[in-house]
Design a protein around this motif. Structure first.
Motif, short mmCIF file in Angstrom:
data_model
loop_
_atom_site.label_atom_id
_atom_site.label_comp_id
_atom_site.label_asym_id
_atom_site.label_seq_id
_atom_site.Cartn_x
_atom_site.Cartn_y
_atom_site.Cartn_z
N ARG A 64 -5.06 -12.16 -76.74
CA ARG A 64 -4.53 -10.80 -76.62
C ARG A 64 -5.09 -10.07 -75.41
N THR A 65 -5.65 -10.81 -74.47
CA THR A 65 -6.13 -10.21 -73.24
C THR A 65 -5.36 -10.80 -72.07
N GLY A 66 -5.23 -10.01 -71.01
CA GLY A 66 -4.49 -10.46 -69.85
C GLY A 66 -5.23 -11.52 -69.07
N ARG A 67 -4.48 -12.32 -68.31
CA ARG A 67 -5.08 -13.38 -67.49
C ARG A 67 -4.78 -13.16 -66.01
N LEU A 68 -4.52 -11.92 -65.62
CA LEU A 68 -4.26 -11.63 -64.22
C LEU A 68 -5.53 -11.84 -63.40
N MET A 69 -5.34 -12.38 -62.22
CA MET A 69 -6.44 -12.53 -61.27
C MET A 69 -6.18 -11.60 -60.09
N GLY A 70 -7.23 -11.21 -59.41
CA GLY A 70 -7.04 -10.27 -58.32
C GLY A 70 -8.07 -10.40 -57.23
N ILE A 71 -7.71 -9.90 -56.06
CA ILE A 71 -8.63 -9.78 -54.93
C ILE A 71 -8.69 -8.31 -54.56
N GLU A 72 -9.87 -7.75 -54.52
CA GLU A 72 -10.04 -6.35 -54.19
C GLU A 72 -10.62 -6.23 -52.78
N LEU A 73 -10.00 -5.41 -51.96
CA LEU A 73 -10.45 -5.14 -50.60
C LEU A 73 -10.62 -3.64 -50.46
N ASP A 74 -11.74 -3.22 -49.92
CA ASP A 74 -11.99 -1.79 -49.72
C ASP A 74 -11.78 -1.00 -51.01
#
Length: 785
Positions: free
Chosen positions: A709-719
């Motif tokens: 029940r949790t998301g599996r989105l991955m991300g890259i954060e810049l600034d």
């Protein structure tokens, strides 16, 4: 059977004389049904709705006479048909009452037969049903104009069409329960109804020479509905030879009369004679049996619903009778409310399959393309599927000259024939749009026609030139999702055209499966019927995702809303399957417009051509196969993200091949910034100040951890901003909104919210004052019968 010319014109125009169903929400209908059922329960006298402890047996239509027990049977039937459980402690005593009551009247026995049909088919229920069937058969008249008809009770020797229609309904229920009904009964009933048809095409209370009363909508609908039943038993084999569409002149003339006189339906004029609520019940039976959405320019369900909701009284009842008569007094509202409940509940059942009429307005059935040479194929198979799933399901006939949104009543568009199908460019465009909106086209080659099959393949190539038909693999989920094909004697030959994420078109060829549907041949040919059930099962994830007639997953922009801001989004084109679901962003753009006042401008950009800098804030990369970008494309994409743009990447359908190559691409684009799993508290999982409920499709749950029940989105954060969002699980098919099976990803509701959150975050503010479009209209929750 050919479609009448008036009907074709109405379907082409897509008109309805009364306000269309979209103007009456299913929540309004649900509320009306809730009040009506509460009223019926309020009038229940411990275990029955009768006004006398027993009847005085006479040949009459009185509820204290020949039809004693019939009110209880009718009310019980209405409650069961509207979703009430037979185990409900309020309803169970009435069912027990009916099991013991001595019913003798035609109306009463016929309504009790409908109750037996909706109960679990136990040995004792079938025995009770058989006894009622035998009693009604012995009451069938055998002489003169009354031959094949029924009187009030066994004491009489007269008849009427009103009484007789209910007897036919009872025999139909008996047959559906597996009880034998002599073929002679159907033949005599049909002959009598055809013999009694007025020269105008309608029916009156009896044969025209026997009465001096006008033709009415109620009796005409009863006649047409009766002939639809009898033709299933007497003429099922007429179309199996693929010699053109089957014509039934008596039915066509009756439908034509209804089309020309539908202004007399659902009106309080002359209501004391025409029994408007029983008339609506008869009209509903014609609409459901024929698959017709329109009679002339009238959407029969829309007009009936609009009138009924205006007629309902504060206590939940329906009743217009005045003066004296068998239905006057306290019993009248119970009878009328029961008929109204049946119309409201049965008429809005989910539409499983639309059958395409591609004939145009031709009046010569011999020259029309053979779209309907098996006129009962879809009707029979949908009824069978409904019984297997314990669901009330409907079907419809549709025309390709309407907007694609008109076809979305059903998740499947069925096209049949034995000659090459020939559509206009506008019709082809409509079918393409229907599929892009989430629909599935299922084509059937009647008599295993190679010419028809070839024309379907040509049509598929014209609509979707990037894809090609192929034989479905042995392990395709179509063969295992409800019934397992390993038990089939012979697997039907099916070719599919897929976008890599879901099937867009299916072609049944090689075996004449629809012939078996037409003649209702199940025993020994179970695979033909189980295939149809599996086909339908691929179009929805769960019973809860089925929608009532009139509800839709599709969203169109509200022209009354003035956008407050704009955002440009680039669909990234590359050498590969970059655009499997073009309809998804069209739907999401409408949602963002309606709920957030955001105008989303979607364009197509090929990275490496220097166009991403032309005002785009978001870019979307998706596909179903390996993605590979050259140096120039990678550099432009990297500059776009580092310059403040947001990149969304998702594997359409949950394609592992795409996901693996996309991860390599991200490493090449951002070697120093590794994508990480975004935590549940990340802002991407919030929309309009609300946490997004995370839910996965059933197909995904079988592969991922069950109950996740949790998301599996991955991300890259810049600034300190979310610059790249990556999902191995599907978002693209989810954006389309149709809850199809076989997709490794989020449910449409979750996918839509997640993508909306990313876009609104890129726009600078993820909030909405009144987010009404997400979720879309609540689905139908049909409980087992």
């Amino acid at each position: 059977m050919r479609t009448s010319r008036l009907l074709v014109v109405a379907i082409i125009l897509g008109a309805c004389a009364a306000p269309c169903l979209a103007s009456v929400s299913n929540s309004d209908i649900e509320a009306s049904l809730k009040r009506a059922k509460a009223f019926l329960y309020s009038k229940l006298n411990r275990d029955n709705w009768e006004v006398a402890p027993h009847g005085v047996y006479h040949n009459d239509n009185l509820v204290v006479g020949g039809q004693w027990g019939g009110v209880t049977a009718l009310a019980t039937y209405a409650l069961l048909a509207s979703g009430e459980s037979p185990q409900d402690p309020r309803l169970a005593p009435a069912i027990e009452f009916l099991k013991k009551a001595d019913l003798r009247g035609t109306y009463a026995l016929a309504m009790r037969m409908q109750v037996w049909l909706l109960l679990p088919p136990t040995k004792d229920v079938k025995a009770l049903a058989n006894a009622d069937k035998v009693r009604l058969l012995t009451m069938t008249q055998s002489r003169g104009n009354a031959r094949g008809m029924h009187d009030y009770t066994a004491l009489g020797s007269s008849y009427s069409h009103s009484r007789s229609q209910y007897a036919v309904l009872a025999m139909w229920a008996a047959d559906q329960m597996g009880l034998e009904v002599p073929n002679r009964y159907w033949a005599e009933a049909e002959a009598g109804w055809i013999r009694h048809q007025d020269i105008s095409g309608g029916w009156t209370y009896a044969a025209p020479e026997d009465v001096n009363v006008p033709v009415t909508p109620g009796m005409t609908a009863a006649g047409v509905a009766t002939l639809f039943i009898t033709q299933d038993y007497l003429h099922a084999g007429n179309g199996i030879g693929c010699q053109g569409n089957v014509d039934n002149p008596a039915i066509e003339r009756g439908v034509e009369w209804l089309a020309q006189n539908f202004d007399k339906v659902a009106t309080d004029e002359r209501y004391t004679r025409d029994f408007p609520f029983a008339t609506l019940y008869a009209v509903e039976r014609v609409g459901v049996a024929s698959g017709r959405k329109y009679f002339g320019p009238h959407d029969w369900y829309a007009k009936g619903v609009t009138w009924l909701l205006g007629m309902q009284k504060p206590d939940g009842s329906f009743n217009t009778f005045l003066g004296s008569g068998p239905m006057d007094g306290p019993i009248g509202p119970v009878v009328d409310t029961s008929f109204a409940t049946l119309f409201l509940a049965r008429g809005r059942a989910p539409v499983a399959i639309n059958k395409l009429d591609y004939s145009g307005p031709a009046s010569d059935v011999r020259k029309a393309p053979p779209w309907d040479q098996r006129p009962r194929d879809v009707a029979n198979v949908v009824r069978w599927i409904g019984r297997q799933l314990e669901l009330d399901l409907n079907w419809q006939v549709v025309n390709a000259n309407v907007p694609a949104t008109e076809l979305l009543d059903a998740p499947i568009l069925y096209i049949a024939g034995s000659r090459p199908i020939d559509l206009t460019p506008a019709q082809v465009a409509t079918l393409r749009s229907y599929v892009e909106m989430g629909g599935l086209i299922v084509a059937h080659a009647d008599c295993a026609s190679p010419a028809f099959a070839a024309s379907v393949r040509k049509l598929g190539q014209e609509m979707f030139p990037d894809y090609a038909f192929r034989e479905l693999p042995q392990d395709h989920f179509l063969y295992h999702n409800l019934f397992n094909s390993s038990k089939w004697k012979q697997r039907p030959q099916i070719q599919g055209l897929s976008n890599g994420a879901r099937e867009l078109m299916l072609l049944i060829h090689g075996q004449d499966t629809a012939k078996l549907w037409q003649i209702r041949s199940v025993k020994g040919h179970e695979e033909a019927w189980e295939l149809a059930a599996n086909l339908f099962r691929t179009t929805f994830e769960s019973r809860g995702s089925l929608r009532f007639k009139g509800d839709t997953h599709w969203v169109t922009p509200d022209g009354k809303i003035e956008p407050k801001r704009t955002l440009s989004l680039a669909r990234l084109r590359y050498d590969g399957n970059w655009n499997p679901e073009p309809g998804g962003w069209q739907r999401l753009a409408a949602i963002l417009h309606n709920d957030f006042g955001l105008e989303l401008r979607v364009g197509t950009v090929k990275p490496g051509e220097g166009k991403l800098s032309a005002g785009y804030k978001v870019a979307h990369l998706t596909g179903t196969g390996k993605v590979k970008l050259d140096v120039a494309a990678r550099e432009e994409l990297r500059d776009f993200v580092q310059g403040g743009g947001t990149l969304i990447i998702d594997a359409a359908g949950g394609s592992g091949e795409f996901a693996d190559s996309a991860e390599l691409l991200m490493m090449m684009l951002f070697p120093n910034d590794k994508a990480r799993l975004l935590p549940p508290e990340h802002p991407v999982y919030r929309l309009a100040e609300t946490t997004i409920p995370i839910d996965y499709r059933n197909y995904a749950r079988k592969t991922l951890v069950s109950g996740l029940r949790t998301g599996r989105l991955m991300g890259i954060e810049l600034d300190k901003r979310l610059a790249v969002v990556f999902s191995r699980e599907d978002l693209s098919v989810g954006l389309v909104g149709q809850d199809v099976d076989g997709v490794l990803g989020y449910t449409p509701a979750t996918a839509t919210r997640l993508m909306a959150s990313v876009v609104m975050g890129a726009a600078g503010k993820a909030s909405a004052t009144s987010p009404t479009t997400i979720p879309v209209t609540p689905p139908a929750s049909r409980q087992a019968r």
